[in-house]
Write a protein that holds these residues in place. Structure first.
Motif, PDB file in Angstrom:
ATOM      1  N   LEU A  30      38.736  42.064  41.403  1.00  0.00           N
ATOM      2  CA  LEU A  30      38.647  43.790  40.763  1.00  0.00           C
ATOM      3  C   LEU A  30      37.425  44.540  40.687  1.00  0.00           C
ATOM      4  CD1 LEU A  30      42.210  43.720  39.049  1.00  0.00           C
ATOM      5  CD2 LEU A  30      41.508  44.909  41.411  1.00  0.00           C
ATOM      6  N   VAL A  31      36.587  43.177  39.668  1.00  0.00           N
ATOM      7  CA  VAL A  31      35.207  44.073  39.431  1.00  0.00           C
ATOM      8  C   VAL A  31      34.399  43.801  40.613  1.00  0.00           C
ATOM      9  CG1 VAL A  31      32.915  42.989  38.006  1.00  0.00           C
ATOM     10  CG2 VAL A  31      35.919  42.974  37.357  1.00  0.00           C
ATOM     11  N   GLN A  32      34.528  42.978  41.534  1.00  0.00           N
ATOM     12  CA  GLN A  32      33.634  43.491  42.386  1.00  0.00           C
ATOM     13  C   GLN A  32      34.226  44.421  43.354  1.00  0.00           C
ATOM     14  OE1 GLN A  32      30.765  41.178  44.070  1.00  0.00           O
ATOM     15  NE2 GLN A  32      30.774  42.583  44.375  1.00  0.00           N
ATOM     16  N   LEU A  86      41.791  50.012  35.418  1.00  0.00           N
ATOM     17  CA  LEU A  86      41.623  48.702  36.832  1.00  0.00           C
ATOM     18  C   LEU A  86      41.774  47.779  36.565  1.00  0.00           C
ATOM     19  CD1 LEU A  86      41.100  48.002  40.225  1.00  0.00           C
ATOM     20  CD2 LEU A  86      38.304  47.713  39.267  1.00  0.00           C
ATOM     21  N   LEU A  87      41.242  46.638  35.723  1.00  0.00           N
ATOM     22  CA  LEU A  87      41.244  45.078  35.101  1.00  0.00           C
ATOM     23  C   LEU A  87      42.908  45.367  34.326  1.00  0.00           C
ATOM     24  CD1 LEU A  87      38.005  44.364  34.097  1.00  0.00           C
ATOM     25  CD2 LEU A  87      39.004  44.613  35.844  1.00  0.00           C
ATOM     26  N   THR A  88      43.734  45.866  33.728  1.00  0.00           N
ATOM     27  CA  THR A  88      45.349  46.291  33.185  1.00  0.00           C
ATOM     28  C   THR A  88      45.805  45.313  34.732  1.00  0.00           C
ATOM     29  OG1 THR A  88      45.190  48.130  32.891  1.00  0.00           O
ATOM     30  CG2 THR A  88      44.504  46.746  31.278  1.00  0.00           C
ATOM     31  N   THR A  89      45.704  45.849  36.206  1.00  0.00           N
ATOM     32  CA  THR A  89      46.821  46.145  36.969  1.00  0.00           C
ATOM     33  C   THR A  89      47.193  43.830  36.892  1.00  0.00           C
ATOM     34  OG1 THR A  89      44.998  46.619  38.192  1.00  0.00           O
ATOM     35  CG2 THR A  89      46.220  47.974  37.651  1.00  0.00           C
ATOM     36  N   GLY A  90      46.203  43.202  36.687  1.00  0.00           N
ATOM     37  CA  GLY A  90      46.182  42.165  37.235  1.00  0.00           C
ATOM     38  C   GLY A  90      47.014  41.533  36.783  1.00  0.00           C
ATOM     39  N   GLY A 101      44.872  33.402  38.941  1.00  0.00           N
ATOM     40  CA  GLY A 101      43.402  32.698  39.833  1.00  0.00           C
ATOM     41  C   GLY A 101      42.125  33.866  38.942  1.00  0.00           C
ATOM     42  N   LYS A 102      41.147  34.371  40.295  1.00  0.00           N
ATOM     43  CA  LYS A 102      40.814  35.153  39.949  1.00  0.00           C
ATOM     44  C   LYS A 102      40.561  36.090  40.175  1.00  0.00           C
ATOM     45  CE  LYS A 102      37.261  31.278  39.934  1.00  0.00           C
ATOM     46  NZ  LYS A 102      36.998  31.196  38.533  1.00  0.00           N
ATOM     47  N   GLY A 134      48.203  30.842  39.254  1.00  0.00           N
ATOM     48  CA  GLY A 134      47.443  31.338  40.276  1.00  0.00           C
ATOM     49  C   GLY A 134      47.876  31.222  41.631  1.00  0.00           C
ATOM     50  N   ASP A 135      49.077  29.976  41.506  1.00  0.00           N
ATOM     51  CA  ASP A 135      50.182  31.097  43.125  1.00  0.00           C
ATOM     52  C   ASP A 135      51.411  30.964  42.239  1.00  0.00           C
ATOM     53  OD1 ASP A 135      51.055  28.360  42.202  1.00  0.00           O
ATOM     54  OD2 ASP A 135      49.097  27.262  43.357  1.00  0.00           O
TER      55      ASP A 135
END
Length: 415
Positions: A50-52, A69-73, A44-45, A14-15
């Motif tokens: 990204l969904v938002q 988009l989501l795979t970038t996380g 983390g979140k 997360g960090d």
């Protein structure tokens, strides 16, 4: 040299401090002479953010673009972990899902893995590198980036472990293992040393969030040695295996529960062979997942059908039912929300009759109303009012001796 696969979830990376801790764990394993493949989730979140962002732009994001988009996380995380490893003097490389050879069906947002080509990963391991793989993603035969659904990083890790014939697959999370119930709700919940694949699969499907159901299914099918352990504490985790080797005396091994359940009842449907098929096909075609189903014949030989769904899908489900009233030929539709599902799970139920009866007796003693019931060979579920969920779970947890070890410790201290 043995190969091990490990996965770190969003809270574990997360960090920057946590990412450095993950890098140190990887280095220690490599220093012990192991080949290490590490699957990571988004930090983390970040996936929720990204969904938002997508929802701020459109109410109906294109599924293909959502996968892009989501795979970038996960790609952000894997790159940062590799940077941290290089700072520790460890040679490492990051791979996206498709670079790691993960092939999926041509479906967006909930694809299933069809094959894994391990050559690229294996070559990097043979060169002495730590391999970081972005979880949750793959590539379809048409060349599109796909995602495996929320929690899919667990599946990525287990699938890679199976394909690489890894010695173990460790799922690192923010808890120390698999508990008899969610310790955030049940204070006397305790960690299990081991649990059977089938029991873990039932718990995962019934709401226990510690492992993704598809990952457990993969582990069972390919006999992967799966361990759930803490990313924060250096303690033994829970081994998920073919048959639990510890605590064989427990008939019930764990409890699962989930909120936001709604019961829908459709009254006086025609008593035809195709009635159930028509109704649930209409719902399935619009992506409505139905859980418990109860059918009753009325005095005039019609049908009353009740079923449970996630409350988030209530509006869509009612729209479908009302829009197809002429085809379904029902009289009325009722629904009841603010419900929860409470489940007991244990392979010992197969050879111990009366477990369901005891569950219902406990709920009756706690004055918990039972709205619906479903059973399998190793699980019993009851839909109850949401405000009674925690009370029901705590009472069942105590009745089936799931906090017995804690009691024994207290008695030992007194003695």
């Amino acid at each position: 040299m043995t190969t091990v696969v490990q996965k770190f979830g969003g809270t574990s990376v997360g960090d920057v401090t946590k990412i450095k801790r993950v890098a140190e764990k990887i280095k220690r394993k490599m220093d012990d002479g192991q080949k290490v493949v590490t699957v990571v989730s988004a930090m983390g979140k970040s996936t929720d953010k990204l969904v938002q962002l997508a929802n701020d732009i459109t109410d109906s994001p294109d599924p293909r673009e959502m996968d892009m988009l989501l795979t970038t996380g996960e790609q952000v995380t894997m790159s940062l972990v590799v940077m941290a490893l290089k700072e520790l003097g460890v040679d490492a490389v990051s791979l996206t899902g498709w670079q790691a050879g993960i092939e999926t069906e041509d479906v967006h947002q909930d694809a299933r893995i069809t094959d894994i080509k391990t050559e690229n990963v294996q070559n990097h391991l043979n060169e002495g590198k730590a391999v970081l793989v972005a979880g949750f993603q793959g590539v379809s035969a048409s060349g599109n980036i796909t995602t495996l659904g929320r929690g899919g990083s667990d599946t990525t890790a287990v699938a890679l472990a199976a394909a690489l014939e890894a010695e173990t697959c460790s799922i690192y999370t923010d808890v120390t293992g698999v508990f008899t119930a969610d310790p955030r709700y049940v204070k006397k919940a305790r960690k299990l040393d081991s649990i059977a694949y089938d029991e873990m699969l039932e718990l995962a499907n019934l709401g226990a969030g510690v492992l993704h159901p598809r990952a457990v299914e993969f582990a069972k099918n390919y006999n992967v040695s799966l361990i759930v352990r803490s990313s924060m504490e250096d303690v033994e985790g829970t081994l998920v295996e073919e048959e639990a080797t510890m605590e064989q005396n427990l008939v019930v091994r764990g409890l699962a529960f989930e909120e936001n359940v709604t019961k829908i009842t459709i009254e006086r449907l025609p008593n035809r062979y195709d009635t159930m098929s028509i109704l649930f096909t209409l719902l399935a075609e619009k992506g409505i997942n139905v859980d418990i189903i109860i059918q009753q014949m009325t005095a005039d030989h019609g049908l009353n059908v009740s079923f449970s769904i996630d409350t988030a899908n209530l509006g869509k489900a009612l729209d479908i039912i009302h829009a197809n009233k002429a085809e379904l030929c029902y009289s009325t539709v009722r629904h009841e929300s603010s419900l929860a599902k409470v489940s007991i799970v244990g392979s010992g139920m197969v050879s111990n009759p009366g477990v369901a009866a005891n569950m219902f007796k406990v709920l009756a003693e706690q004055e918990v109303a039972i709205k619906m019931v479903s059973t399998s060979e190793i699980a019993v579920s009851a839909v109850v009012p949401e405000e009674t969920m925690v009370k029901a779970v705590e009472a069942l947890h105590a009745y089936f001796d799931l906090d017995a070890k804690e009691k024994e410790k207290i008695e030992a201290v007194k003695a």
